[in-house]
Each structure stands twice: as C-alpha cells, then as structure tokens.
Design a protein around this motif. Structure first.
Motif, PDB file in Angstrom:
ATOM      1  N   LEU A  61      20.899 -13.798   3.523  1.00 51.76           N
ATOM      2  CA  LEU A  61      22.188 -13.705   4.197  1.00 51.76           C
ATOM      3  C   LEU A  61      23.213 -12.909   3.387  1.00 51.76           C
ATOM      4  N   ASN A  62      23.223 -13.075   2.073  1.00 57.09           N
ATOM      5  CA  ASN A  62      24.196 -12.341   1.259  1.00 57.09           C
ATOM      6  C   ASN A  62      23.950 -10.837   1.327  1.00 57.09           C
ATOM      7  N   LEU A  63      22.695 -10.436   1.263  1.00 59.44           N
ATOM      8  CA  LEU A  63      22.357  -9.020   1.384  1.00 59.44           C
ATOM      9  C   LEU A  63      22.828  -8.467   2.723  1.00 59.44           C
ATOM     10  N   LEU A  64      22.547  -9.183   3.796  1.00 58.78           N
ATOM     11  CA  LEU A  64      22.905  -8.695   5.121  1.00 58.78           C
ATOM     12  C   LEU A  64      24.421  -8.626   5.296  1.00 58.78           C
ATOM     13  N   ALA A  65      25.143  -9.600   4.761  1.00 54.53           N
ATOM     14  CA  ALA A  65      26.599  -9.561   4.831  1.00 54.53           C
ATOM     15  C   ALA A  65      27.149  -8.361   4.065  1.00 54.53           C
ATOM     16  N   ALA A  66      26.543  -8.073   2.903  1.00 51.47           N
ATOM     17  CA  ALA A  66      26.982  -6.910   2.124  1.00 51.47           C
ATOM     18  C   ALA A  66      26.692  -5.616   2.878  1.00 51.47           C
ATOM     19  N   LEU A  67      25.541  -5.537   3.531  1.00 50.72           N
ATOM     20  CA  LEU A  67      25.187  -4.326   4.257  1.00 50.72           C
ATOM     21  C   LEU A  67      26.087  -4.132   5.474  1.00 50.72           C
ATOM     22  N   ILE A  68      26.426  -5.207   6.162  1.00 49.17           N
ATOM     23  CA  ILE A  68      27.384  -5.116   7.276  1.00 49.17           C
ATOM     24  C   ILE A  68      28.718  -4.580   6.767  1.00 49.17           C
ATOM     25  N   ALA A  69      29.189  -5.097   5.627  1.00 51.29           N
ATOM     26  CA  ALA A  69      30.460  -4.634   5.056  1.00 51.29           C
ATOM     27  C   ALA A  69      30.376  -3.169   4.642  1.00 51.29           C
ATOM     28  N   TRP A  70      29.244  -2.779   4.069  1.00 49.27           N
ATOM     29  CA  TRP A  70      29.025  -1.390   3.657  1.00 49.27           C
ATOM     30  C   TRP A  70      29.137  -0.455   4.855  1.00 49.27           C
ATOM     31  N   ARG A  71      28.459  -0.812   5.938  1.00 48.50           N
ATOM     32  CA  ARG A  71      28.475   0.042   7.124  1.00 48.50           C
ATOM     33  C   ARG A  71      29.850   0.069   7.772  1.00 48.50           C
ATOM     34  N   ALA A  72      30.524  -1.069   7.805  1.00 47.29           N
ATOM     35  CA  ALA A  72      31.860  -1.120   8.393  1.00 47.29           C
ATOM     36  C   ALA A  72      32.849  -0.266   7.607  1.00 47.29           C
ATOM     37  N   ALA A  73      32.628  -0.175   6.287  1.00 47.33           N
ATOM     38  CA  ALA A  73      33.512   0.621   5.435  1.00 47.33           C
ATOM     39  C   ALA A  73      33.237   2.115   5.549  1.00 47.33           C
ATOM     40  N   GLY A  74      32.091   2.473   6.133  1.00 42.84           N
ATOM     41  CA  GLY A  74      31.762   3.887   6.308  1.00 42.84           C
ATOM     42  C   GLY A  74      31.471   4.613   5.012  1.00 42.84           C
ATOM     43  N   VAL A  75      30.920   3.907   4.043  1.00 41.79           N
ATOM     44  CA  VAL A  75      30.638   4.516   2.745  1.00 41.79           C
ATOM     45  C   VAL A  75      29.410   5.417   2.868  1.00 41.79           C
ATOM     46  N   PRO A  76      29.504   6.672   2.440  1.00 38.61           N
ATOM     47  CA  PRO A  76      28.321   7.527   2.479  1.00 38.61           C
ATOM     48  C   PRO A  76      27.324   7.139   1.386  1.00 38.61           C
ATOM     49  N   GLY A  77      26.079   7.504   1.574  1.00 39.99           N
ATOM     50  CA  GLY A  77      25.072   7.256   0.554  1.00 39.99           C
ATOM     51  C   GLY A  77      24.373   5.926   0.746  1.00 39.99           C
ATOM     52  N   ARG A  78      23.939   5.350  -0.379  1.00 42.10           N
ATOM     53  CA  ARG A  78      23.092   4.162  -0.334  1.00 42.10           C
ATOM     54  C   ARG A  78      23.656   3.021  -1.168  1.00 42.10           C
ATOM     55  N   LEU A  79      23.516   1.828  -0.641  1.00 45.36           N
ATOM     56  CA  LEU A  79      23.794   0.602  -1.371  1.00 45.36           C
ATOM     57  C   LEU A  79      22.514   0.147  -2.049  1.00 45.36           C
ATOM     58  N   HIS A  80      22.605  -0.211  -3.328  1.00 41.01           N
ATOM     59  CA  HIS A  80      21.457  -0.746  -4.055  1.00 41.01           C
ATOM     60  C   HIS A  80      21.646  -2.247  -4.252  1.00 41.01           C
ATOM     61  N   PHE A  81      20.559  -2.988  -4.075  1.00 42.13           N
ATOM     62  CA  PHE A  81      20.628  -4.448  -4.134  1.00 42.13           C
ATOM     63  C   PHE A  81      19.356  -4.963  -4.794  1.00 42.13           C
ATOM     64  N   THR A  82      19.504  -5.714  -5.877  1.00 41.67           N
ATOM     65  CA  THR A  82      18.362  -6.317  -6.561  1.00 41.67           C
ATOM     66  C   THR A  82      18.584  -7.814  -6.635  1.00 41.67           C
ATOM     67  N   SER A  83      17.615  -8.580  -6.135  1.00 45.94           N
ATOM     68  CA  SER A  83      17.748 -10.030  -6.119  1.00 45.94           C
ATOM     69  C   SER A  83      16.565 -10.669  -6.840  1.00 45.94           C
ATOM     70  N   PHE A  84      16.851 -11.692  -7.628  1.00 44.40           N
ATOM     71  CA  PHE A  84      15.843 -12.398  -8.405  1.00 44.40           C
ATOM     72  C   PHE A  84      15.600 -13.762  -7.744  1.00 44.40           C
ATOM     73  N   GLU A  85      14.365 -13.980  -7.318  1.00 43.24           N
ATOM     74  CA  GLU A  85      14.036 -15.174  -6.541  1.00 43.24           C
ATOM     75  C   GLU A  85      12.704 -15.760  -6.995  1.00 43.24           C
ATOM     76  N   ALA A  86      12.735 -17.012  -7.445  1.00 40.36           N
ATOM     77  CA  ALA A  86      11.515 -17.661  -7.929  1.00 40.36           C
ATOM     78  C   ALA A  86      10.654 -18.180  -6.785  1.00 40.36           C
ATOM     79  N   PHE A  87      11.289 -18.591  -5.696  1.00 43.74           N
ATOM     80  CA  PHE A  87      10.565 -19.225  -4.598  1.00 43.74           C
ATOM     81  C   PHE A  87      10.921 -18.527  -3.288  1.00 43.74           C
ATOM     82  N   PRO A  88      10.341 -17.366  -3.028  1.00 41.58           N
ATOM     83  CA  PRO A  88      10.720 -16.607  -1.830  1.00 41.58           C
ATOM     84  C   PRO A  88      10.361 -17.352  -0.547  1.00 41.58           C
ATOM     85  N   MET A  89      11.201 -17.184   0.434  1.00 44.51           N
ATOM     86  CA  MET A  89      11.021 -17.820   1.724  1.00 44.51           C
ATOM     87  C   MET A  89      10.013 -17.025   2.557  1.00 44.51           C
TER      88      MET A  89
END
Length: 224
Positions: A61-89
């Motif tokens: 959910l946090n990634l998707l919220a950030a991506l929605i905000a990125w697109r709404a802001a109209g930022v050109p280029g790419r957002l990078h996101f790295t998440s550390f998860e011990a127990f993936p869903m």
C-alpha cells in the motif's frame, strides 16, 4: 518464508506471527499519506530518480500511495523504491488486502500482475521497485543503495523488536543520502534515540487519527 495471515472482518490482514494488523480499514490509505508521504515532505521533494526505501513491504500500500502521488505531481522520469521484507505476502492475499482501497486498483493492477508472476523487481514506465526478501538485519547491510526517504513501517516495536533494533536503525542511517529523511508511525522513545544515534535530527509530530504522535527526521547535508 511467506506471511501467515488471519483476516479481521474478512478484509483486514493480520499477521499471525506478530499479532498485528497490516493497516486500519477505516484509514489505511489516509494513514499512509499522513505518516509516510507528508512525514517525508512528499510529493514536494520528488525528482527524477528519487529513491524511497522501506522496512516492511506488507501489502504494498505504501508503494502504491507513493506512485499515485508521483503521477499526480507530474514528475518526469522514474521513481525508485526498495523495500525490505522478511515475510512476503502471497499475491492472492495482497490482491485481497488491496481490494479494500478502490482508489489504488488501477495503479495496483500492473504491479500485481508482475508480482503474481514471481517478480520481485517490478518495472513500469515510471517506477523501478525492488522487494528484497529476507531478514533486513542481513539484507540491508549488504544493500549498495542510499535512500532519499525512508518509510519505517515494520510491525509494532513491542511485537517485532528486531525491526527496530539499534543496529538495524544504524544501517538505515548509513543508507540515507545527505539531506534524506525518514518517517514512521511509532513514537517509541528507544526508536527515536536510536535514529538520533544513527545521524538523524529527529522530531515528534502529531500522529494519525487517535494516535497522538509519530516520528520524522532528516539527515543533515554533508558539508565540505
């Protein structure tokens, strides 16, 4: 190891291992925006190549919220996101959890498609996201990146103390770019002190909903 879940009210995933819900159904997306986006002064700081790192991927959910905000802001280029998860869903569980938030459905669909196929490096036209599986105490020290903003979103420090240890939070500091920031929902004193020791200027802010406080901070710019 995969996440082990119970479901509260048929909609809220709860970690069986940590006895802690992944989000609040009444405010999960709003809480993400208040704590992790506003807490890191986003989207104002977004730029091409901006890198968010996260402890605890959960439902995504946090990634998707950030991506929605990125697109709404109209930022050109790419957002990078790295998440550390011990127990993936598992992908079906993730899709079930995210269905509670119709606003993210369109953004989630291409992400979930790749995730369901086993990808843990998700690439879209405006997103480069990596989910690093395993114990963050092992995987974060080996990471070669540096984040512009951290989402510290492990389960409660009382129930998942390993995710909030002094050593791991020191690694967060070491993997933060000068001028980088963090935000977290917890205001636990030992967490604040560990982040200060990790090199952050730390402050307490008003939390979301009934939670009185949360914690944010920034790493000072390096001087010549």
């Amino acid at each position: 190891m995969q996440a082990e879940l119970d479901w509260r009210d048929g909609a809220i995933p709860v970690s069986s291992r940590f006895d802690d819900p992944y989000f609040s159904l009444t405010g999960g997306l709003s809480e993400t925006r208040h704590v992790f986006l506003d807490g890191n002064d986003l989207p104002a700081r977004f730029r091409d190549g901006f890198h968010i790192a996260e402890l605890g991927f959960g439902t995504g959910l946090n990634l998707l919220a950030a991506l929605i905000a990125w697109r709404a802001a109209g930022v050109p280029g790419r957002l990078h996101f790295t998440s550390f998860e011990a127990f993936p869903m598992a992908a079906p569980d993730m899709a079930r959890a995210l269905s509670a938030f119709p606003e993210v459905a369109e953004v989630a669909a291409p992400f979930l498609s790749q995730y369901a196929d086993g990808a843990r490096h998700i690439q879209l036209d405006d997103l480069d996201a990596r989910i690093v599986t395993g114990d963050a105490r092992d995987t974060l020290p080996a990471w070669e990146g540096a984040a512009d903003a951290w989402f510290l979103d492990g389960f409660s420090p009382a129930k998942n103390p390993e995710m909030w240890s002094d050593d791991l939070l020191a690694q967060v500091g070491r993997h933060t770019a000068p001028g980088g920031t963090f935000a977290t929902y917890t205001a636990a004193g030992h967490v604040r002190r560990a982040l200060q020791a990790a090199g952050f200027a730390v402050e307490r802010r008003a939390g979301f909903g009934t939670k009185r406080h949360m914690t944010v901070g920034h790493r000072p710019e390096e001087t010549p």
